[in-house]
Write an enzyme that holds these catalytic residues in place. Structure first.
Site, PDB file in Angstrom:
ATOM      1  N   GLY A  12      45.049  31.208  59.631  1.00 57.33           N
ATOM      2  CA  GLY A  12      44.210  31.324  60.821  1.00 57.33           C
ATOM      3  C   GLY A  12      44.891  30.964  62.130  1.00 57.33           C
ATOM      4  N   THR A  13      46.208  31.140  62.223  1.00 59.46           N
ATOM      5  CA  THR A  13      46.864  30.826  63.509  1.00 59.46           C
ATOM      6  C   THR A  13      46.468  31.841  64.571  1.00 59.46           C
ATOM      7  OG1 THR A  13      48.902  32.068  63.042  1.00 59.46           O
ATOM      8  CG2 THR A  13      48.841  29.743  62.362  1.00 59.46           C
ATOM      9  N   ASN A  14      46.198  33.085  64.160  1.00 63.44           N
ATOM     10  CA  ASN A  14      45.696  34.064  65.138  1.00 63.44           C
ATOM     11  C   ASN A  14      44.264  33.716  65.558  1.00 63.44           C
ATOM     12  OD1 ASN A  14      47.534  36.432  65.830  1.00 63.44           O
ATOM     13  ND2 ASN A  14      47.864  36.197  63.649  1.00 63.44           N
ATOM     14  N   LEU A  94      38.249  47.182  54.426  1.00 61.77           N
ATOM     15  CA  LEU A  94      36.851  47.292  54.829  1.00 61.77           C
ATOM     16  C   LEU A  94      36.293  48.626  54.325  1.00 61.77           C
ATOM     17  CD1 LEU A  94      37.103  45.970  58.479  1.00 61.77           C
ATOM     18  CD2 LEU A  94      36.216  44.751  56.481  1.00 61.77           C
ATOM     19  N   ASN A 108      42.324  44.766  64.682  1.00 57.73           N
ATOM     20  CA  ASN A 108      43.191  44.137  63.684  1.00 57.73           C
ATOM     21  C   ASN A 108      44.557  43.890  64.303  1.00 57.73           C
ATOM     22  OD1 ASN A 108      44.060  43.266  61.022  1.00 57.73           O
ATOM     23  ND2 ASN A 108      45.221  45.172  60.914  1.00 57.73           N
ATOM     24  N   HIS A 110      48.605  43.582  63.282  1.00 59.11           N
ATOM     25  CA  HIS A 110      49.556  43.896  62.205  1.00 59.11           C
ATOM     26  C   HIS A 110      50.937  43.412  62.641  1.00 59.11           C
ATOM     27  CE1 HIS A 110      51.084  46.026  58.715  1.00 59.11           C
ATOM     28  NE2 HIS A 110      52.043  46.511  59.473  1.00 59.11           N
TER      29      HIS A 110
HETATM   30  C1  GRF Z   1      49.686  37.542  60.629  1.00 54.26           C
HETATM   31  O1  GRF Z   1      51.057  37.765  60.450  1.00 54.26           O
HETATM   32  C2  GRF Z   1      49.008  38.848  60.912  1.00 54.26           C
HETATM   33  O2  GRF Z   1      49.829  39.759  61.586  1.00 54.26           O
HETATM   34  C3  GRF Z   1      48.700  39.372  59.563  1.00 54.26           C
HETATM   35  O3  GRF Z   1      48.416  38.243  58.755  1.00 54.26           O
HETATM   36  C4  GRF Z   1      49.000  37.094  59.353  1.00 54.26           C
HETATM   37  C5  GRF Z   1      47.876  36.156  59.623  1.00 54.26           C
HETATM   38  O4  GRF Z   1      48.342  34.946  59.986  1.00 54.26           O
HETATM   39  N1  GRF Z   1      47.573  40.266  59.629  1.00 54.26           N
HETATM   40  P1  GRF Z   1      47.245  33.848  60.413  1.00 54.26           P
HETATM   41  O5  GRF Z   1      46.300  33.668  59.232  1.00 54.26           O
HETATM   42  O6  GRF Z   1      46.542  34.368  61.623  1.00 54.26           O
HETATM   43  O7  GRF Z   1      48.071  32.631  60.695  1.00 54.26           O
END
Ligand code: GRF
Length: 197
Positions: A12-14, A94, A108, A110
């Site tokens: 979940g860093t994003n 999905l 999303n 990627h």
């Molecule tokens: C990221 O590299 C994103 O590009 C991919 O999965 C990873 C998720 O990382 N879809 P996080 O869970 O957000 O840290």
């Protein structure tokens, strides 16, 4: 107030970058109202709890099919009146009905420069390994709209990174992830400014 629902499967860093960007006002007048994970151990659920955001583990194993599972996800998002669904490391496909229910409102991220290195099975290390094996001198990340084809929808933002001598999938992943944390908030800000349906 714009309302975001985030689907996760991992650290979940994003998600954290999105939460921080909404709380700082970088993405104005917007908040994350729910985080849903298909995995109980996803650290992103802890991140949500720390920010007093509804955090749900919904176990796919409790449902007969992916279609039924997606109906549950859809309802949890609809009752919270989300304006945007963000996939942030969400690893399940999905279903069409879910995508149609949020037509033009699903993003999303990627970890590569789509359309290269996308599609089924291309996630995490598989992506970075493929980039390194290709000899490409640059990689990066892509934020795109989600449609019924994997990693295929209209691209909103891409950020590039160099591929360096001696890079491993880990070192490349780290460099790309740093850019992801900039790209996703930027893309969401753009969405609400320009693309919002
Ligand atoms: C990221 O590299 C994103 O590009 C991919 O999965 C990873 C998720 O990382 N879809 P996080 O869970 O957000 O840290």
């Amino acid at each position: 107030m714009n309302r975001i629902g985030v689907l996760i499967s991992g650290s979940g860093t994003n998600l954290q970058a999105i939460i921080d960007a909404t709380e700082s006002g970088y993405i104005p007048d917007t908040k994350v109202v729910v985080v849903i994970s298909n995995r109980k151990d996803a650290y992103g659920l802890e991140r949500a709890k720390k920010h007093n955001i509804d955090s749900l583990f919904i176990n796919p194993k409790n449902y007969e099919s992916q279609i039924e599972y997606n109906e549950i996800l859809k309802n949890e998002l609809l009752i919270r009146k989300v304006d945007l669904v963000c996939l942030a490391g969400y690893l399940l496909k999905l279903e069409l009905n879910f995508i149609k229910s949020f037509e033009g409102k699903i993003l999303n991220i990627h970890p590569a420069l789509l359309p290269k290195y996308g599609g089924k099975g291309m996630y995490g290390h598989f992506v970075h390994t493929a980039v390194l094996n290709s000899g490409d001198k640059e990689s990066g990340c892509t934020v795109h709209f989600v449609d019924e084809i994997y990693d295929h929808g209209k691209i909103i933002i891409q950020k590039k990174v160099p591929v360096l001598e001696g890079d491993t999938p880990d070192t490349l992943a780290k460099r790309v992830l740093e850019q992801e944390h900039k790209a996703y908030p930027e893309a969401i800000k753009l969405y609400f400014e320009k693309y919002r349906k």
